[in-house]
Write an enzyme that holds these catalytic residues in place. Structure first.
Site, PDB file in Angstrom:
ATOM      1  CB  SER A   1      71.259  21.405  45.644  1.00 20.10           C
ATOM      2  OG  SER A   1      71.000  22.359  44.648  1.00 20.10           O
TER       3      SER A   1
ATOM      4  CG  ASP B   1      68.140  20.781  43.505  1.00 22.00           C
ATOM      5  OD1 ASP B   1      68.164  20.354  44.669  1.00 22.00           O
ATOM      6  OD2 ASP B   1      68.767  21.783  43.135  1.00 22.00           O
TER       7      ASP B   1
END
Length: 298
Positions: A38, A154
């Site tokens: 991320s 993510d």
């Protein structure tokens, strides 16, 4: 001896990675392997692409208004992020459009999640921008990204602190950064507290949904204000990342764990970069005796 740096997920708290990289450099530590999940993938890519100084200057100038411009409501409702603005940002401050992972001076990998199978995906070759974009696609804010025939979101959903990736790429020592150690439950309003009304498009949409659901479900009862849209997303994601991080690191602990204290910074408070960067530096300073001892022993 190969040193790996595992940069964890944590949205706006991830600007602390910039301070951590600088503080490690002050100690003479330049990692050979950089893996990120991320926001960690984003900062890590900027670092290996030699754009970190430029990124730092920009994020420290970011205001609430500039942050808000990255978010919009689109017709398909597949995310709130303005993808054109995001692409310009990634190209300018993270990696060039034509930059590939293979050509970087350091080994690099990002972690994403296959939305269809739930599998963890390690992106170790190909476009730098696509590898970063796939890893940062937080559900609810970003649309899923099509990469190598898969819909990716993510990486924090499966591996918030990619220690295992660093080891797989050949790291002898892994320095990991966990941004999720003290965040669960920190951003919820206490009963009776009031907050300033949010007149943005997202705020008004949230108010509309809450008014409808509360009136339908709590008729003739005391009305208690439920969490806002971003508050619910942030709280849910924080819980997920905290639990997964604990589990993953119990099975594969890093040699050094850096845990900056960042619970006061919210999910999308990207304009608080200076605070996060300074805490990243302070975190390394607090851990410097242990870091030096470990490197001397090896």
């Amino acid at each position: 001896m190969n040193i790996g740096l595992a940069l964890g997920s944590g949205s706006a708290r991830g600007w602390s990675h910039i301070g951590i990289i600088h503080a490690l450099a002050d100690l003479g530590i330049e990692p050979d392997i950089v893996c990120g999940t991320s926001i960690g993938a984003l900062v890590g890519a900027s670092y290996v692409s030699n754009k970190l100084e430029k990124l730092e200057k920009w994020v420290c100038s970011l205001t609430k208004f500039e942050t808000a411009r990255f978010f919009e409501i689109n017709a398909r409702m597949n995310g709130f992020v303005n993808t054109e603005r995001l692409h310009h940002f990634l190209k300018e401050y993270v990696a060039d459009d034509d930059a590939t992972i293979e050509e970087q001076p350091k080994q690099y990998a990002s972690v994403a999640t296959d939305l269809e199978s739930g599998r963890e995906m390690w992106l170790t070759k190909g476009s730098m921008i696509e590898a970063v974009w796939s890893s940062i696609s937080l559900p609810g804010l970003f649309p899923a990204i099509r990469n190598n025939g898969k819909w990716l979101v993510d990486g924090g959903l499966v591996n918030p602190v990619p220690v295992s990736v660093c080891r797989a790429l050949g790291a002898d020592i892994v320095i990991a950064v966990n941004l999720n150690g003290d965040i669960v439950g920190k951003h919820f309003r206490k009963p009776g507290n009031t907050t300033k009304k949010d007149n943005s498009v997202v705020g008004k949409l949230t108010d509309l949904v809450m008014d409808y659901t509360v009136s339908a479900l709590t008729a003739n009862k005391v009305k208690v204000q439920p969490p806002g849209l971003f508050e619910a997303i942030a709280g849910s994601f924080n819980i997920t990342q905290d639990r997964i991080t604990r589990s993953r690191m119990a099975g594969d602990p890093p040699d050094i764990l850096l845990s900056p204290k960042l619970s006061h910074i919210g999910l999308v408070e990207f304009y608080r970069a200076a605070e996060a960067i300074n805490e990243g530096k302070d975190c390394v300073r607090r851990m410097s005796p242990e870091i030096k001892y470990l490197l001397e022993m090896n």
